[in-house]
Design a protein around this motif. Structure first.
Motif, PDB file in Angstrom:
ATOM      1  N   GLU A  10       0.811  -1.217   0.000  1.00 45.84           N
ATOM      2  CA  GLU A  10       0.000   0.000   0.000  1.00 45.84           C
ATOM      3  C   GLU A  10       0.845   1.268   0.000  1.00 45.84           C
ATOM      4  O   GLU A  10       0.325   2.347   0.244  1.00 45.84           O
ATOM      5  N   HIS A  26     -11.403   2.105   3.915  1.00 48.63           N
ATOM      6  CA  HIS A  26     -10.942   0.743   3.638  1.00 48.63           C
ATOM      7  C   HIS A  26     -12.107  -0.198   3.353  1.00 48.63           C
ATOM      8  O   HIS A  26     -11.936  -1.197   2.641  1.00 48.63           O
ATOM      9  N   THR A  86      -9.955  -1.022   0.173  1.00 54.19           N
ATOM     10  CA  THR A  86      -8.965  -2.057   0.472  1.00 54.19           C
ATOM     11  C   THR A  86      -9.571  -3.447   0.502  1.00 54.19           C
ATOM     12  O   THR A  86      -9.073  -4.371  -0.154  1.00 54.19           O
TER      13      THR A  86
END
Length: 324
Positions: free
Chosen positions: A32, A155, A159
């Motif tokens: 990331e 997220h 993510t």
């Protein structure tokens, strides 16, 4: 070919390192750190600033203020510079000097807290300083990453679904616990979508996030001296606590193979290794999230003899089981 005009709009989402071929660990490492802020914190920073602008909290003359151990401060510095906001980052003595210089290069002010609060440590002292400034001047706008819902929603939106897309048969996900924004966003997404994924939080020894006595921590990013308001332990299956010396050893093993990651990433990988040793390695599809890269840690994690009292010893896993 990506063409951008806003540095916050670029983030490499699809890069993984197969740790089997580097250190013999059956884990895919989601990297990331390949964006202009250099860490996963760009996602939360963008989400929180967007919301503050949308809700009218950030107005002409406002001053963004945030407590950060480093990476979020860099991300906010970058966003503030691009959008024309003033930004003050309140950090502490554990923040790496290259990180402080980077924030200043982007035009931000940095205040370093050096004296810990007797009860809540350096983080508590940082938060006390932020609250005092906000109370004294209404120009300050505090995003408060520790309780801002945009932290985990970033997220949840990005993510977790990105991981699920590439690993539809994922068995276990290892996530570092700092503010727990990444952890909560991913855990909530997999729970809501009924994915049978085991969520393992990786914390630092000396952190109080999941209980236990506070202790000295030198690697910024993971762990906390104040219980994180965003944390809901019911979403977490297991917790692994990692000694900093073990995180440093992992970072240096990876560097010896050409991969330079940050201290938080070394902590997550060490935790994943300990968990897999305990639970077995065969037949599992495992992913760990690497929050950052290693350039900002050259004077600490990658300096011989750091931390000063480190001893070379085999890691001893310490696990706390939390029922879902």
């Amino acid at each position: 070919m990506p063409v951008i005009s806003d540095p916050a709009r670029f983030n490499e989402e699809e890069l993984y390192v197969d740790l089997r071929t580097t250190i013999g660990l059956p884990v895919y490492l989601k990297c990331e750190g390949f964006n202009f802020a250099g860490s996963i914190k760009l996602k939360a920073a963008t989400e929180m600033v967007d919301a503050a602008e949308r809700e009218g909290l950030l107005r002409p003359g406002s001053i963004l203020i945030e407590s950060s151990s480093g990476n979020l401060g860099v991300a906010l510095s970058m966003i503030a510079a691009h959008r024309g906001h003033r930004f003050l980052c309140v950090t502490d003595a554990r923040c790496n000097q290259p990180t402080i210089r980077l924030m200043e290069a982007l035009g931000s002010q940095v205040h370093v807290v050096r004296e810990p609060d007797p009860r809540s440590g350096l983080l508590g002292a940082r938060l006390k300083y932020v609250r005092a400034l906000c109370a004294s001047d209404d120009r300050y706008v505090w995003l408060d990453q520790h309780s801002n819902q945009g932290n985990w929603r970033a997220h949840y939106r990005t993510t977790a679904p990105a991981i699920a897309h590439h690993f539809p048969r994922l068995d276990v996900l290892f996530v570092g616990a700092g503010t727990t924004g990444t952890l909560m966003g991913c855990a909530r997404w997999f729970w809501q979508w009924r994915r049978r994924v085991r969520i393992v939080a990786v914390d630092s020894v000396g952190s109080v996030s999941f209980g236990g006595a506070p202790g000295r921590r030198l690697i910024p990013g993971l762990g906390t001296s104040v219980p994180p308001p965003l944390l809901d332990p019911s979403y977490v299956d297991d917790v692994v606590r990692v000694e900093e010396k073990d995180a440093v050893q992992v970072c240096r093993r990876l560097a010896a193979r050409g991969f330079l990651f940050g201290g938080s990433t070394g902590t997550v990988i060490s935790g994943a290794s300990q968990w897999l040793e305990r639970h077995g390695r065969r037949g599992l599809t495992a992913v760990a999230i690497a929050p950052d890269l290693g350039e900002r840690y050259l004077d600490t994690v990658y300096r011989e003899g750091w931390p000063p009292d480190a001893v070379r010893a085999e890691p001893v896993p310490e696990l706390v089981h939390l029922g879902r």
